[in-house]
Design an enzyme around this catalytic site. Sequence first.
Site, PDB file in Angstrom:
ATOM      1  CB  ILE A  14      -0.980  -0.018   1.195  1.00 26.77           C
ATOM      2  CG1 ILE A  14      -1.786  -1.326   1.166  1.00 26.77           C
ATOM      3  CG2 ILE A  14      -1.906   1.190   1.149  1.00 26.77           C
ATOM      4  CD1 ILE A  14      -2.667  -1.555   2.367  1.00 26.77           C
ATOM      5  CG  ASP A  33      10.204  -0.515   2.871  1.00 25.79           C
ATOM      6  OD1 ASP A  33       9.007  -0.349   2.585  1.00 25.79           O
ATOM      7  OD2 ASP A  33      10.709  -1.651   3.085  1.00 25.79           O
ATOM      8  CB  SER A 118      -6.265  -3.210  10.272  1.00 27.95           C
ATOM      9  OG  SER A 118      -6.934  -4.396   9.949  1.00 27.95           O
ATOM     10  CE1 TYR A 142      -1.648  -5.857  10.931  1.00 22.02           C
ATOM     11  CE2 TYR A 142      -4.006  -6.278  10.749  1.00 22.02           C
ATOM     12  CZ  TYR A 142      -2.879  -5.593  10.352  1.00 22.02           C
ATOM     13  OH  TYR A 142      -2.981  -4.620   9.385  1.00 22.02           O
ATOM     14  CE  LYS A 146      -1.647  -2.203  11.563  1.00 23.12           C
ATOM     15  NZ  LYS A 146      -0.638  -1.282  11.011  1.00 23.12           N
ATOM     16  CG  ASN A 171      -9.672  -8.045   3.292  1.00 23.09           C
ATOM     17  OD1 ASN A 171     -10.359  -7.665   4.234  1.00 23.09           O
ATOM     18  ND2 ASN A 171      -8.962  -9.148   3.334  1.00 23.09           N
ATOM     19  CG  PHE A 208      -7.095 -20.853   5.454  1.00 22.82           C
ATOM     20  CD1 PHE A 208      -6.542 -22.133   5.481  1.00 22.82           C
ATOM     21  CD2 PHE A 208      -6.289 -19.800   5.044  1.00 22.82           C
ATOM     22  CE1 PHE A 208      -5.222 -22.344   5.103  1.00 22.82           C
ATOM     23  CE2 PHE A 208      -4.976 -20.001   4.674  1.00 22.82           C
ATOM     24  CZ  PHE A 208      -4.435 -21.280   4.690  1.00 22.82           C
TER      25      PHE A 208
END
Length: 331
Positions: A14, A33, A118, A142, A146, A171, A208
Site C-alpha cells: 500500500i 523501508d 485495519s 495484529y 493496531k 482488504n 481456510f
Amino acid sequence: MKKVILVLGGAGYIGSHTSYLLSKLGYEVIIIDKLLHSQTFNHPWAKLIKADFTNEEVLNFVFDKFEIEAVMHFAAFIEVGESVKRPADFYENNVVKTLKFLNFMMKKKVKKIIFSSSCAVYGDPIKIPMDENHPKDPVSPYGKNKLVVEYALQDYADAYGLQYVSLRYFNASGALPDQNLGEQHNPETHIIPLMLRAIKNKKTFKIFGTDYDSVDGTCVRDYIHVLDIANAHILALQYLDKNGKSDCFNLGTGNGFTVQQMINAAQKVTGQKLITQNHPRRAGDSTALVADYSKAKKILGWEPKNSDLDFILKTAWAWERKIQNFKQEEL
Ligand code: UDP
C-alpha cells in the site's frame, strides 16, 4: 517548494502505491523501508533509504535534512495468522517501534501523521456493515496492535498536539501493473495473489474454514482497490492541512464477498479453473468484515472509484503475469 512527505514502509504494497500517487501530485517522497519482503524497488519518483524506521541515525539525518510536512506510516507486520503464533514480534514491531517513532516525531516537532490501521480492530461483527463506532474487540494480536496504536495516537494528540488520521483498511487488493506496482509479500498470505498464483501454476488453493456463518460457510471480506486506499491518504493529508480534527476512518466498499465468491470471480476473470481444498479455519480470522464508509465520504470526501471486483482481479492478474520470479515454495 515541494512539500516533503516521509513514508515509512513506502516500498511495501500500500505504501508504494501511495508514494507513487503522492509524487504524481507534486509531493517530494522520502521512503524509509527495510525491504522486509526482499522486494525490488527502483522507482525514480521517490528517494528510498533502506533502514528500519526506528534507526536513530537515519531518522536524525532525514529529519534534519528535510522539512517534513507529514509522515505516513505503513511499516508493519501484517499477517493475521502469524500474529497469533508470534505475538512478541508483532507487538515489538507494530507497537513498541511505532511508539518510539512517535516520540521521535514529537522531539523533532513534526506533528502530522497518517496511520495505517485495519478493520481487524473490530473483531467479529455485531452488525454489518461496520461503522467506526462498532465495538472494538479484536480477535488477533495484529488487530490488537493496531488498536493500541490508535489509543496512543489519541493520547498524543490530547497531550502533545499530534494531528493524526487513522485509516482502517478493509482488504487492500488490486495493483497498478502499468506502473510496475503490485503485491510482493514474502511469504504471501493474501487470498487474491494466492488464488491467482495457484491458477497460474496449476496448484491447489486452500480454503481456510467452511463452517462460518455466511451464505456458503466461507469468510466474508470487503475488497478495496489499493489505488482507492492511496487516494484516501492524499485526502487525509489535505484534511490535516486544513486543520481537520484527528480522527479514524473506514476504507472499504460496503460490499462483502465470501472466499467461495472470490474463487468464482477469479475463475471468471482468468478464464481458468482453480483447484481448491477445504482446510480448517485460520487462527485470528473474523467471520465477516464489511465497511460502512459513510464517515470517510462525508468528512474526507472519499469514496471507492476503482474497487469493482472485476477491476481488482484484472489488475491483480495482470500484475501476477508480469512478475516472473515466483517462488514455488510460497504456494
Ligand atoms: N484465505 C483463504 N486461503 C488463503 C488465504 C486466505 O481461504 O490461502 C481467506 C482467509 O481465511 C480470509 C480471507 O481469505 O477469510 C482473506 O484473507 P487475507 O489473508 O487475504 O486477508 P485478511 O482478511 O486476513 O487481512
